[in-house]
Enzyme design. Structure first.
Site, PDB file in Angstrom:
ATOM      1  N   HIS A 159     -74.225 -22.582  18.548  1.00 55.80           N
ATOM      2  CA  HIS A 159     -73.184 -21.073  18.445  1.00 55.80           C
ATOM      3  C   HIS A 159     -73.300 -20.800  16.879  1.00 55.80           C
ATOM      4  O   HIS A 159     -73.051 -22.052  16.111  1.00 55.80           O
ATOM      5  CB  HIS A 159     -71.830 -21.463  18.666  1.00 55.80           C
ATOM      6  CG  HIS A 159     -70.483 -20.670  17.547  1.00 55.80           C
ATOM      7  ND1 HIS A 159     -70.173 -19.380  19.087  1.00 55.80           N
ATOM      8  CD2 HIS A 159     -70.133 -20.629  17.137  1.00 55.80           C
ATOM      9  CE1 HIS A 159     -68.928 -19.047  18.036  1.00 55.80           C
ATOM     10  NE2 HIS A 159     -68.988 -19.907  16.830  1.00 55.80           N
ATOM     11  N   HIS A 216     -72.494 -19.504  12.449  1.00 56.47           N
ATOM     12  CA  HIS A 216     -71.889 -18.389  11.911  1.00 56.47           C
ATOM     13  C   HIS A 216     -73.153 -19.069  10.461  1.00 56.47           C
ATOM     14  O   HIS A 216     -74.312 -19.524   9.967  1.00 56.47           O
ATOM     15  CB  HIS A 216     -70.523 -19.367  10.549  1.00 56.47           C
ATOM     16  CG  HIS A 216     -69.896 -19.375  11.746  1.00 56.47           C
ATOM     17  ND1 HIS A 216     -68.336 -18.597  11.716  1.00 56.47           N
ATOM     18  CD2 HIS A 216     -69.594 -20.010  13.364  1.00 56.47           C
ATOM     19  CE1 HIS A 216     -68.231 -18.884  12.813  1.00 56.47           C
ATOM     20  NE2 HIS A 216     -68.160 -19.893  13.792  1.00 56.47           N
ATOM     21  N   CYS A 273     -63.539 -18.572  11.614  1.00 55.12           N
ATOM     22  CA  CYS A 273     -62.354 -19.291  12.071  1.00 55.12           C
ATOM     23  C   CYS A 273     -61.460 -19.941  11.325  1.00 55.12           C
ATOM     24  O   CYS A 273     -61.270 -19.885   9.779  1.00 55.12           O
ATOM     25  CB  CYS A 273     -63.124 -20.801  12.720  1.00 55.12           C
ATOM     26  SG  CYS A 273     -61.842 -22.143  12.719  1.00 55.12           S
ATOM     27  N   ARG A 318     -63.470 -11.643  21.077  1.00 51.13           N
ATOM     28  CA  ARG A 318     -62.995 -13.125  20.657  1.00 51.13           C
ATOM     29  C   ARG A 318     -63.362 -13.387  19.856  1.00 51.13           C
ATOM     30  O   ARG A 318     -61.926 -12.981  17.903  1.00 51.13           O
ATOM     31  CB  ARG A 318     -62.901 -13.813  21.822  1.00 51.13           C
ATOM     32  CG  ARG A 318     -61.812 -14.803  21.722  1.00 51.13           C
ATOM     33  CD  ARG A 318     -61.702 -15.791  20.750  1.00 51.13           C
ATOM     34  NE  ARG A 318     -63.155 -16.850  21.019  1.00 51.13           N
ATOM     35  CZ  ARG A 318     -62.728 -17.807  20.208  1.00 51.13           C
ATOM     36  NH1 ARG A 318     -61.824 -18.139  19.173  1.00 51.13           N
ATOM     37  NH2 ARG A 318     -64.093 -18.649  20.072  1.00 51.13           N
ATOM     38  N   ASN A 362     -70.148 -14.824  12.274  1.00 49.01           N
ATOM     39  CA  ASN A 362     -71.114 -15.414  13.351  1.00 49.01           C
ATOM     40  C   ASN A 362     -72.319 -14.625  12.728  1.00 49.01           C
ATOM     41  O   ASN A 362     -72.836 -13.384  12.268  1.00 49.01           O
ATOM     42  CB  ASN A 362     -70.825 -15.140  14.079  1.00 49.01           C
ATOM     43  CG  ASN A 362     -69.816 -15.800  15.134  1.00 49.01           C
ATOM     44  OD1 ASN A 362     -69.762 -16.789  15.705  1.00 49.01           O
ATOM     45  ND2 ASN A 362     -67.628 -14.827  14.719  1.00 49.01           N
TER      46      ASN A 362
END
Length: 317
Positions: A205, A207, A238, A13, A247
């Site tokens: 999460h 990056h 994003c 995703r 990521n």
């Protein structure tokens, strides 16, 4: 350390959503099957967002019912609102994720809502998911720095996390969406979050925009966090956040955690095969920061433990 870490693979995703090359539904399923074979136990498979806004996820309705069925895998899907939730219900989704940005401007740029409106929409979507028997988690995006408003106050992030838990989220993911966080800020944020909510209800999460993803993951780990998002080969970014790079690479986290005595349950060699497949699908070389070192280790093993060329190599020359 003698502990376990759960890695939530977000490549299918978050990793694919902004790629310039369209990846077919069948190829996405091949990639997810390769990840499952590598031992991933949590995979974010797709998102039920507007196909006009995110064309790469337009096949969510067709993809989700065809996911490889393995008892050890928990699949999730991003759902932005009640319309997306209904699509997710029809597709058979069992776990959803909502995304709430920590600043007003980011919410307006991302979903054309104020922070207050986005908070209400996220709470409504979580409530709807719970009513359907789904598990729900919430992301707090740009939790450290916003590309439009700059540094974000930790108190605001904690307030949003508390609101998401009150709405019924089983888990809150603190997200460094543009890769602007540094380890000290990460440690401070998670120390406060763990004190208030408990480590078991939180995820991280990161990056890798500035190369800090691994250091930030370790800072969160030291505060008790044991669940991390990552994307194979470092894919991602994003589309609505200027400056967001890829990521944290799944293979980088697996190598670091395993070498430090933490079990991930992931077969690194099979994971690297999935990375190769992902690179073929997006039509460019990909790989985390450890990729070159891992490749060199493979070559060294092929040559023998001393690293000298084999007899076959010498004859070929």
């Amino acid at each position: 350390m003698n502990d376990q870490v759960l890695i939530n693979e977000v490549g299918p995703r978050d990793g694919l959503q902004n790629q310039p090359v369209t990846v077919s539904c069948d190829d996405k399923l091949r990639l997810i099957a390769a990840l499952a074979d590598a031992g991933l136990r949590a995979i974010e498979a797709t998102s039920f967002v507007s196909p006009k806004a995110v064309p790469q996820m337009a096949d969510a309705d067709a993809l989700y019912p065809r996911l490889p069925q393995a008892g050890h895998i928990a699949y999730s899907a991003l759902v932005p609102n009640l319309r997306g939730l209904e699509r997710a219900r029809v597709a058979g989704v069992k776990e959803i994720a909502v995304v709430l940005s920590a600043t007003d401007t980011m919410n307006r740029r991302n979903i054309n809502m104020s922070l207050g409106e986005a908070l209400a929409a996220s709470s409504e979507t979580i409530g709807g998911a719970l009513g359907l028997g789904m598990r729900a988690k919430a992301y707090i995006a740009v939790a450290f720095e916003c590309p439009f408003e700059g540094p974000v106050a930790p108190a605001g992030v904690l307030g949003l996390a508390e609101a998401m838990f009150k709405a019924g989220a089983a888990e809150v993911v603190i997200a460094d969406t543009i890769g602007a966080a540094a380890p000290r800020a990460v440690a401070s944020m998670f120390k406060e979050c763990v004190a208030r909510f408990g480590a078991g209800r939180l995820s991280a999460h990161f990056h890798d925009t500035r190369g800090f993803a691994l250091a930030n993951a370790w800072a969160a780990l030291e505060q008790g966090i044991r669940k991390f998002d990552a994307s194979l080969g470092g894919l991602g970014g994003c589309p609505f956040a200027p400056g967001a790079a890829g990521n944290a690479a799944t293979e980088d986290l697996v190598l670091m955690f395993e070498q430090c005595g933490l079990a991930t349950g992931i077969d690194l060699q099979k994971l690297r095969q999935a990375v190769v497949l992902a690179g073929q699908l997006v039509q460019r070389p990909i790989g985390g920061r450890t990729a070159a070192w891992l490749d060199a280790q493979d070559e060294r093993r092929a040559r023998g433990n001393d690293g000298a060329p084999s007899e076959t190599d010498r004859k070929n020359k």
